[in-house]
Scaffold this active site. Structure first.
Site, mmCIF file in Angstrom:
data_model
loop_
_atom_site.group_PDB
_atom_site.id
_atom_site.type_symbol
_atom_site.label_atom_id
_atom_site.label_comp_id
_atom_site.label_asym_id
_atom_site.label_seq_id
_atom_site.Cartn_x
_atom_site.Cartn_y
_atom_site.Cartn_z
ATOM 1 N N GLY A 1 6.283 -2.421 6.076
ATOM 2 C CA GLY A 1 7.608 -3.032 6.114
ATOM 3 C C GLY A 1 8.665 -2.300 6.907
ATOM 4 O O GLY A 1 8.499 -1.144 7.286
ATOM 5 N N GLU A 2 9.757 -3.019 7.171
ATOM 6 C CA GLU A 2 10.895 -2.456 7.895
ATOM 7 C C GLU A 2 12.006 -2.199 6.871
ATOM 8 O O GLU A 2 12.686 -3.141 6.425
ATOM 9 C CB GLU A 2 11.333 -3.449 8.983
ATOM 10 C CG GLU A 2 12.636 -3.108 9.675
ATOM 11 C CD GLU A 2 12.776 -1.637 10.085
ATOM 12 O OE1 GLU A 2 11.860 -1.089 10.720
ATOM 13 O OE2 GLU A 2 13.803 -1.030 9.746
ATOM 14 N N CYS B 1 3.854 8.306 1.273
ATOM 15 C CA CYS B 1 4.331 7.294 2.213
ATOM 16 C C CYS B 1 4.414 5.972 1.454
ATOM 17 O O CYS B 1 3.398 5.439 1.009
ATOM 18 C CB CYS B 1 3.331 7.214 3.377
ATOM 19 S SG CYS B 1 3.713 5.941 4.565
ATOM 20 N N SER C 1 11.294 4.500 15.621
ATOM 21 C CA SER C 1 10.033 4.232 16.316
ATOM 22 C C SER C 1 10.348 3.742 17.723
ATOM 23 O O SER C 1 10.704 2.580 17.914
ATOM 24 C CB SER C 1 9.251 3.165 15.545
ATOM 25 O OG SER C 1 8.983 3.639 14.247
ATOM 26 N N LEU C 2 10.214 4.625 18.689
ATOM 27 C CA LEU C 2 10.622 4.287 20.054
ATOM 28 C C LEU C 2 9.439 3.735 20.870
ATOM 29 O O LEU C 2 9.477 2.609 21.343
ATOM 30 C CB LEU C 2 11.253 5.522 20.712
ATOM 31 C CG LEU C 2 12.033 5.303 21.985
ATOM 32 C CD1 LEU C 2 13.147 4.283 21.803
ATOM 33 C CD2 LEU C 2 12.628 6.617 22.501
ATOM 34 N N SER D 1 12.051 5.510 8.192
ATOM 35 C CA SER D 1 11.667 5.199 9.567
ATOM 36 C C SER D 1 12.011 3.739 9.871
ATOM 37 O O SER D 1 11.678 2.846 9.092
ATOM 38 C CB SER D 1 10.164 5.426 9.725
ATOM 39 O OG SER D 1 9.745 5.037 10.998
ATOM 40 N N CYS E 1 0.535 -2.581 15.254
ATOM 41 C CA CYS E 1 0.647 -2.224 13.838
ATOM 42 C C CYS E 1 -0.048 -3.260 12.951
ATOM 43 O O CYS E 1 0.223 -4.458 13.059
ATOM 44 C CB CYS E 1 2.130 -2.118 13.476
ATOM 45 S SG CYS E 1 2.435 -1.958 11.712
ATOM 46 N N GLU F 1 0.833 -1.195 0.000
ATOM 47 C CA GLU F 1 0.000 0.000 0.000
ATOM 48 C C GLU F 1 0.870 1.247 0.000
ATOM 49 O O GLU F 1 1.961 1.262 0.557
ATOM 50 C CB GLU F 1 -0.934 0.007 1.211
ATOM 51 C CG GLU F 1 -2.028 -1.026 1.071
ATOM 52 C CD GLU F 1 -3.041 -1.003 2.195
ATOM 53 O OE1 GLU F 1 -4.237 -1.088 1.891
ATOM 54 O OE2 GLU F 1 -2.643 -0.905 3.366
ATOM 55 N N ASN G 1 -3.411 4.946 16.178
ATOM 56 C CA ASN G 1 -4.459 4.688 15.199
ATOM 57 C C ASN G 1 -5.000 3.280 15.461
ATOM 58 O O ASN G 1 -4.222 2.354 15.671
ATOM 59 C CB ASN G 1 -3.891 4.769 13.777
ATOM 60 C CG ASN G 1 -3.461 6.186 13.430
ATOM 61 O OD1 ASN G 1 -4.129 7.135 13.814
ATOM 62 N ND2 ASN G 1 -2.346 6.327 12.746
ATOM 63 N N CYS H 1 5.301 -7.339 7.070
ATOM 64 C CA CYS H 1 6.486 -7.047 7.888
ATOM 65 C C CYS H 1 6.692 -8.181 8.887
ATOM 66 O O CYS H 1 5.737 -8.720 9.428
ATOM 67 C CB CYS H 1 6.297 -5.724 8.631
ATOM 68 S SG CYS H 1 7.741 -5.259 9.625
ATOM 69 N N CYS I 1 -0.755 5.891 10.097
ATOM 70 C CA CYS I 1 0.443 5.123 10.456
ATOM 71 C C CYS I 1 0.034 3.794 11.057
ATOM 72 O O CYS I 1 -0.812 3.732 11.932
ATOM 73 C CB CYS I 1 1.246 5.841 11.534
ATOM 74 S SG CYS I 1 1.922 7.369 11.009
ATOM 75 N N CYS J 1 5.164 -5.966 15.423
ATOM 76 C CA CYS J 1 4.786 -5.005 16.464
ATOM 77 C C CYS J 1 3.275 -5.123 16.697
ATOM 78 O O CYS J 1 2.497 -5.162 15.745
ATOM 79 C CB CYS J 1 5.158 -3.587 16.049
ATOM 80 S SG CYS J 1 6.922 -3.450 15.707
HETATM 81 N N1 SAH Z 1 8.857 -0.341 10.052
HETATM 82 C C1 SAH Z 1 9.159 1.032 10.183
HETATM 83 C C2 SAH Z 1 8.374 1.914 9.233
HETATM 84 C C3 SAH Z 1 6.934 1.577 9.002
HETATM 85 S S1 SAH Z 1 5.861 1.834 10.371
HETATM 86 C C4 SAH Z 1 8.978 1.467 11.619
HETATM 87 O O1 SAH Z 1 8.437 0.718 12.411
HETATM 88 O O2 SAH Z 1 9.438 2.573 11.934
HETATM 89 C C5 SAH Z 1 5.629 3.589 10.320
HETATM 90 C C6 SAH Z 1 5.313 4.232 11.662
HETATM 91 O O3 SAH Z 1 3.976 3.947 12.083
HETATM 92 C C7 SAH Z 1 6.209 3.740 12.795
HETATM 93 O O4 SAH Z 1 6.634 4.809 13.596
HETATM 94 C C8 SAH Z 1 5.265 2.867 13.560
HETATM 95 O O5 SAH Z 1 5.697 2.654 14.867
HETATM 96 C C9 SAH Z 1 3.985 3.628 13.452
HETATM 97 N N2 SAH Z 1 2.795 2.870 13.799
HETATM 98 C C10 SAH Z 1 2.585 1.555 13.612
HETATM 99 N N3 SAH Z 1 1.343 1.213 14.026
HETATM 100 C C11 SAH Z 1 0.768 2.348 14.493
HETATM 101 C C12 SAH Z 1 -0.519 2.638 15.030
HETATM 102 N N4 SAH Z 1 -1.437 1.694 15.154
HETATM 103 N N5 SAH Z 1 -0.769 3.905 15.394
HETATM 104 C C13 SAH Z 1 0.150 4.882 15.223
HETATM 105 N N6 SAH Z 1 1.371 4.672 14.708
HETATM 106 C C14 SAH Z 1 1.677 3.408 14.339
HETATM 107 FE FE1 SF4 Z 2 6.902 -3.557 10.939
HETATM 108 FE FE2 SF4 Z 2 7.142 -0.962 11.525
HETATM 109 FE FE3 SF4 Z 2 4.768 -2.191 11.743
HETATM 110 FE FE4 SF4 Z 2 6.718 -2.769 13.466
HETATM 111 S S1 SF4 Z 2 5.692 -0.780 13.233
HETATM 112 S S2 SF4 Z 2 5.413 -4.253 12.427
HETATM 113 S S3 SF4 Z 2 8.498 -2.634 12.182
HETATM 114 S S4 SF4 Z 2 5.911 -1.862 9.867
#
Ligand code: SAH
Ligand code: SF4
Length: 346
Positions: A164-165, A107, A219-220, A196, A121, A94, A295, A114, A338, A118
């Site tokens: 994806g990462e 984006c 992404s902390l 990211s 996500c 996407e 989200n 991925c 996100c 997480c």
């Molecule tokens: N894999 C990479 C980039 C894709 S995720 C990463 O994790 O950084 C892009 C961003 O969306 C990251 O900061 C991730 O932590 C955030 N994200 C994932 N799920 C989310 C959610 N449900 N609500 C808000 N941000 C989210």
């Molecule tokens: Fe993958 Fe980033 Fe989502 Fe974590 S937040 S599952 S690293 S896309």
């Protein structure tokens, strides 16, 4: 079609080799490159500078067709558009366009699905399908660039924050950035890219060594390992102290500011204590914190905090001199926010 190479997967040197084998003069490669990456021609017929025989030869060897749009949706305010594509191998990805004032931010995805899992996500919940090739990453940019061009607009920023990462598909992602950056081609400035990562420490170090102008976001999402490991499994491998050491070294080497992303999750990481702990962790690092109210996703039952809690959290960081903004939520109604990207019944 999989028997043909995707033309956007080849570097200029590789294309030169092919043309040399075909006994084409070197200037033809420049014409090809300019056609592909400057004029964004995506059919051999558009290369009218070439003799017909060369166009046919290109079609025999290569395809221009990287990804197929399957479904497109726009948010109710019209500012966010999301497209589901299938790659040639049938993997879903996407891409999201966010238009706001004079900014057109795209984006893009670096993988289909991925592997990081997480919990909050949607992409993580869907699992890993495939790495994208550089050409498949580039094709997402060109697809939306064409749409914008029709309205006399241009992309202003590219964020590699879709599915994806990216640091687990390092070479292809960096190759795509390089190719889009090429002054003789698409000429998209490095500073307008953001990558990211969830925090793959060795790759952050590798990225640091490249000393690029590309923006880096981490992404902390939690200020101690116990909490972070609960939602980000890879934290067990690369704990916060190692991650932040790599971030410090990045700033020291590149003198560039780093962005930390923090999805605010009600009753999980939205307390004043977490904000204080985070402020201490980031003390002395040239950085900026992006707060993203969570989200919603299907398999994670937590919610975003109230506006009041969000502001309190932000206030603590600002009081500790940590620059911090709350990211506007975009495209939530079409699951384009996100972490909301995942294949849902096409
Ligand atoms: N894999 C990479 C980039 C894709 S995720 C990463 O994790 O950084 C892009 C961003 O969306 C990251 O900061 C991730 O932590 C955030 N994200 C994932 N799920 C989310 C959610 N449900 N609500 C808000 N941000 C989210
Ligand atoms: Fe993958 Fe980033 Fe989502 Fe974590 S937040 S599952 S690293 S896309």
């Amino acid at each position: 079609m999989l028997d043909k190479k995707l033309i956007y997967d080849l570097s200029k040197e590789e294309l030169s080799e092919v043309f040399a084998q075909w006994q084409e003069p070197p200037y033809r490669v420049n014409q090809l490159w300019e056609g592909l990456y400057h004029h964004l021609w995506d059919k051999s017929q558009e290369f009218t500078v070439f003799p017909k025989s060369l166009r046919s030869q290109i079609d025999e060897e290569f395809t221009f067709h990287a990804i197929e749009p399957i479904r497109e949706i726009s948010s109710s305010d019209g500012e966010t558009k999301k497209t589901l594509f299938y790659t040639r191998a049938g993997n879903p990805i996407e891409t999201v366009l966010m238009q706001y004032k004079d900014r057109n931010t795209l984006c893009i995805s670096s993988q289909s699905g991925c592997a990081m899992g997480c919990r909050f996500c949607a992409t993580g919940q869907m699992g890993f399908k495939a790495n994208l090739s550089s050409g498949e990453i580039i094709a997402q940019v060109f697809y939306y660039n064409r749409i914008l061009k029709q309205d006399g607009k241009k992309l202003t920023n590219i964020v590699i924050m879709g599915m994806g990462e990216p640091f687990y598909n390092f070479e292809q992602t960096m190759t795509a950035v390089d190719r889009l950056n090429d002054p003789q081609g698409f000429n998209f400035g490095e500073r307008r890219f953001t990558i990211s990562t969830v925090g793959i420490v060795p790759q952050i170090r590798r990225f640091t060594e490249l000393k690029r102008q590309i923006n880096l976001a981490i992404s902390l999402h939690a200020a101690n390992d116990e909490l972070r490991s609960q939602i980000i499994p890879i934290n067990r491998k690369y704990p916060i102290s190692e991650l932040l050491n790599a971030c410090r070294d990045y700033v020291k080497t590149t003198h560039r500011r780093i962005t930390f992303e923090w999805a605010l999750i009600r009753d999980f990481n939205d307390s004043v204590e977490q904000a204080v702990q985070l402020s201490h962790l980031l003390n002395g690092i040239l950085c900026h914190v992006n707060l993203i109210p969570l989200n919603p996703t299907e398999n994670f039952s937590y919610q975003a905090p109230s506006q009041d809690r969000i502001q309190k959290f932000q206030k603590v960081l600002l009081e500790h001199q940590i620059p911090c903004t709350v990211r506007m939520r975009r495209g939530i109604d079409i699951q384009a926010g996100c972490g909301q990207l995942a294949l849902r019944n096409p």
